[in-house]
Design a protein around this motif. Structure first.
Motif, PDB file in Angstrom:
ATOM      1  N   GLY A 173      61.350  31.030  74.482  1.00 36.63           N
ATOM      2  CA  GLY A 173      59.961  30.781  74.878  1.00 36.63           C
ATOM      3  C   GLY A 173      59.391  29.448  74.450  1.00 36.63           C
ATOM      4  O   GLY A 173      58.185  29.228  74.518  1.00 36.63           O
ATOM      5  N   ARG A 212      61.697  38.536  75.078  1.00 33.97           N
ATOM      6  CA  ARG A 212      61.142  38.871  76.401  1.00 33.97           C
ATOM      7  C   ARG A 212      59.694  39.333  76.296  1.00 33.97           C
ATOM      8  O   ARG A 212      58.995  39.368  77.293  1.00 33.97           O
ATOM      9  N   ASP A 269      60.483  36.219  82.297  1.00 31.57           N
ATOM     10  CA  ASP A 269      59.188  35.855  81.743  1.00 31.57           C
ATOM     11  C   ASP A 269      58.081  36.691  82.385  1.00 31.57           C
ATOM     12  O   ASP A 269      57.658  36.421  83.499  1.00 31.57           O
ATOM     13  N   ARG A 300      55.014  36.993  75.233  1.00 30.29           N
ATOM     14  CA  ARG A 300      54.886  35.790  76.059  1.00 30.29           C
ATOM     15  C   ARG A 300      53.470  35.611  76.596  1.00 30.29           C
ATOM     16  O   ARG A 300      53.184  34.663  77.315  1.00 30.29           O
ATOM     17  N   GLN A 345      64.481  32.838  88.304  1.00 28.87           N
ATOM     18  CA  GLN A 345      63.254  32.542  87.572  1.00 28.87           C
ATOM     19  C   GLN A 345      63.026  31.037  87.468  1.00 28.87           C
ATOM     20  O   GLN A 345      61.918  30.545  87.657  1.00 28.87           O
TER      21      GLN A 345
END
Length: 685
Positions: free
Chosen positions: A290, A576, A550, A579, A323
């Motif tokens: 992230g 995961r 995400d 976020r 993604q």
């Protein structure tokens, strides 16, 4: 150096084929094939002195030998050495065993003693017939790494022959060998035949001075190979880009809906500096889960595309590639950049259109899986390649990528940027990635909430499901990760399909989805789209969601059988969630009893969220395999050195490699050839 081979017209025996599989082809390969452990056959232990758990050698006369059928067929013999009687049991045996172990025969036996109903016994010990005057071994007996088709006796003989024939002359200039270190020939001979008074613990934990010389030799070969690769690239040519005021990079920065962190700005500048040189960039971009690596890659791509060159971004899974594709389309298409999408599942007319757009140069950026390097993909002018989660690609794939990307017409190689969300401890970076420049994003974007990690026994499963119901009712989303797709007889693990059914039943009125690697790509994409859009409350998944996915609204991650996962994988999965701006929780469910390794992993996860600290602990627990990934395939990397313990020796080898390449180039070539043979290419991938 002489080869180990059979006569040209003769069929190779099973042991010879097994030796080739172990890459034991040259005499020097045999000399460097060092023991895993040692057996002490230099002394005889009286039977009366044996204690439960002792591994020892005894000698005596067989007084009893019979085949018994209860509780199962087995050969039971008794041996008397004058001090006591030892019972031996063989569950698998042959007539030759019965002959050697006949009553009245003298035998020498080695195995683990244990207390039995009829006194001390050994199950399946090694044994051989001896005479009254058969001498004992003069040295500890080596036990070599081997395969089923390669008996220890055959391998010992082959190694002894290779050790005699191999050229063990000193190659490393004396001033570069650390003071007081053993000579190579002496160290090798000692490690293959250590004297009986040598401490076994020093041999087996590789702390003996003889091992230190072998570790230094190995680390030096590895450092030389990587530094050679780095210096070779200094002579290669890549397109030289310019970073223009008002160019694509500035336009993208102005259009982004967020500001870059200081760490992101720093690495963007480092990469831009590389792209403005004629030498091919070979940089590893590492950052915690992230930390925003994709936008850094996009900014790098704008530099190349602004000068009319193409870029390729390759990811290990379709989910991760898609993604990236979605993010890049959102950022770059408004700036007039066409992006092509290439994966294994894209077929027919859609694929042909993409290939034409890539070949014509109309598509400035190509995003996909390993399909990006298939034979039918032809770039018009490729200037930059980005590989995400590079450790997930095999050595052969990375070598194929390098070969494919060279522009034969202009003699130019593209710049190469590799990304990893598995932070690499410093010692590992100095060894396995010594040929790379490393950029690190060491801060997270603002607004990311800390993730609370909780560890529960599987007995608390119902309570966890109750918590999920509450999260879903509040509009939050949940991941539930399982290690297997279907039931396995060998592992009693909860599988994804069964868990999905349980949660559907336990959560009426909530949408519970299922995602695993065996589903068709279109179905996987549809499930992820539902979850990403917020129309699905709970996603039961295997580890296909490990990297890159995400979903800011997901606030709870449950990992089932967490003790079965590696630390880096657990950290990736935990990333995961957390976020968005909502407080997030990661629940690690384990099944008792826990091994020491399992306890260490779960403790580390509960104690820290720092990816670098996680990486350091994973290196301590598991060794370097987790970080090397497929880079270890095809190359005998660091069989002897331990990166958690030998950092000082790595630094010494690094300094010696620099001097050797500068002043003793021929010796450097010979040293790499001795240790790596033809495999040094794998270290460059």
């Amino acid at each position: 150096m002489p080869e180990v081979s059979s006569p040209p017209n003769k069929e190779k025996s099973a042991p010879q084929k097994a030796m080739e599989k172990l890459d034991l082809r040259r005499d020097i390969d045999l000399a460097l094939h060092l023991p895993l452990r040692y057996e002490d056959e230099t002394r005889i232990t009286p039977v009366r002195a044996l204690r439960d758990g002792d591994t020892a050698q005894v000698e005596g006369i067989v007084t009893h030998c019979e085949v018994q059928f209860r509780p199962r067929r087995q050969l039971v013999t008794k041996l008397d050495d004058g001090s006591g009687t030892l019972v031996m049991r063989f569950l698998n045996f042959y007539p030759s065993h019965q002959k050697t172990l006949g009553v009245g025969k003298r035998v020498r036996v080695r195995g683990e003693a244990r207390g039995g109903f009829f006194g001390i016994e050994m199950v399946h010990p090694n044994f051989r017939g001896v005479d009254d005057d058969t001498p004992l071994a003069a040295a500890l007996t080596p036990v070599y790494p081997t395969t089923a088709a390669l008996p220890q006796a055959y391998l010992r003989k082959a190694v002894a022959g290779g050790l005699k024939r191999a050229d063990l002359a000193e190659i490393i200039p004396a001033p570069l060998v650390p003071k007081g270190m053993w000579g190579l020939r002496d160290a090798l001979r000692f490690l293959h035949e250590p004297s009986p008074d040598t401490r076994l613990d020093e041999l087996e934990d590789h702390s003996h001075p003889a091992w230190q010389r072998l570790k230094f030799e190995e680390l030096l070969a590895q450092q030389l190979s990587q530094l050679q690769a780095k210096r070779e690239r200094e002579h290669q040519r890549a397109p030289k880009f310019s970073v223009r005021k008002g160019g694509l990079q500035e336009k993208l920065l102005a259009a982004l809906p967020f500001a870059l962190t200081e760490a992101q700005r720093r690495v963007v500048e480092e990469i831009a500096g590389d792209l403005q040189r004629e030498v091919p960039m070979h940089r590893l971009l590492q950052g915690d889960v992230g930390s925003g690596k994709t936008v850094v890659a996009a900014l790098a791509a704008t530099v190349a595309m602004n000068d009319g060159w193409q870029c390729a971004l390759m990811a290990p899974t379709e989910i991760l590639a898609e993604q990236h594709f979605r993010k890049l389309v959102g950022w770059l298409e408004p700036l007039g950049i066409r992006i092509a999408w290439l994966t294994g599942s894209r077929k027919g007319k859609a694929r042909r259109e993409m290939l034409e757009a890539v070949a014509s140069g109309e598509a400035a950026l190509v995003v996909g899986t390993h399909a990006v390097i298939q034979d039918d993909v032809v770039f018009k002018r490729l200037g930059l390649a980005v590989i995400d989660e590079q450790h997930r690609f095999g050595v052969a794939q990375r070598l194929a990528l390098r070969e494919k990307l060279v522009d034969a017409a202009e003699g130019l190689e593209p710049h190469l940027l590799m990304m990893s969300a598995t932070p690499i401890p410093r010692t590992l970076a100095m060894t396995l990635f010594a040929d790379l420049d490393v950029s690190t994003i060491d801060e997270l974007p603002p607004g990311r909430t800390p993730i609370v990690t909780k560890v529960f026994s599987d007995a608390k499963r119902e309570g966890v499901i109750h918590t999920i119901a509450g999260e879903a009712a509040n509009g939050r989303q949940v991941y539930w990760v399982c290690p297997l797709i279907e039931e396995s007889e060998s592992l009693d693990l909860q599988n994804a399909t069964e868990t999905h059914q349980q949660l559907v039943a336990a959560l009426p009125g909530q949408v519970v989805g299922l995602l695993h690697g065996r589903m068709p790509s279109a179905e996987k994409a549809a499930v992820m789209a539902e979850f990403t859009a917020g129309r699905m409350h709970v996603l039961v998944s295997t580890t296909v969601i490990e990297v890159g996915v995400d979903v800011p609204n997901a606030s709870l991650m449950v990992i089932e059988h967490a003790e079965r996962f590696g630390l880096s994988q657990l950290h990736q999965l935990r990333g995961r969630v957390g976020r968005g701006s909502v407080a997030s929780v990661c629940v690690l469910l384990y099944t008792a009893p826990l091994s020491d390794t399992g306890k260490s992993r779960l403790r580390a996860m509960a104690e820290t969220q720092d990816g670098f600290e996680i990486a350091r602990r994973d290196l301590e627990i598991r060794g370097p395999g987790e970080f090397m990934g497929a880079r270890q395939s095809g190359a005998p990397l660091l069989r002897f050195a331990d990166m958690a313990l030998d950092e000082e020796l790595v630094q010494v080898a690094r300094a010696a490699a620099e001097v050797m390449l500068d002043r003793h180039a021929e010796a450097a070539e010979r040293h790499v050839a001795r240790w790596l043979g033809a495999k040094s290419d794998y270290l460059k991938a």
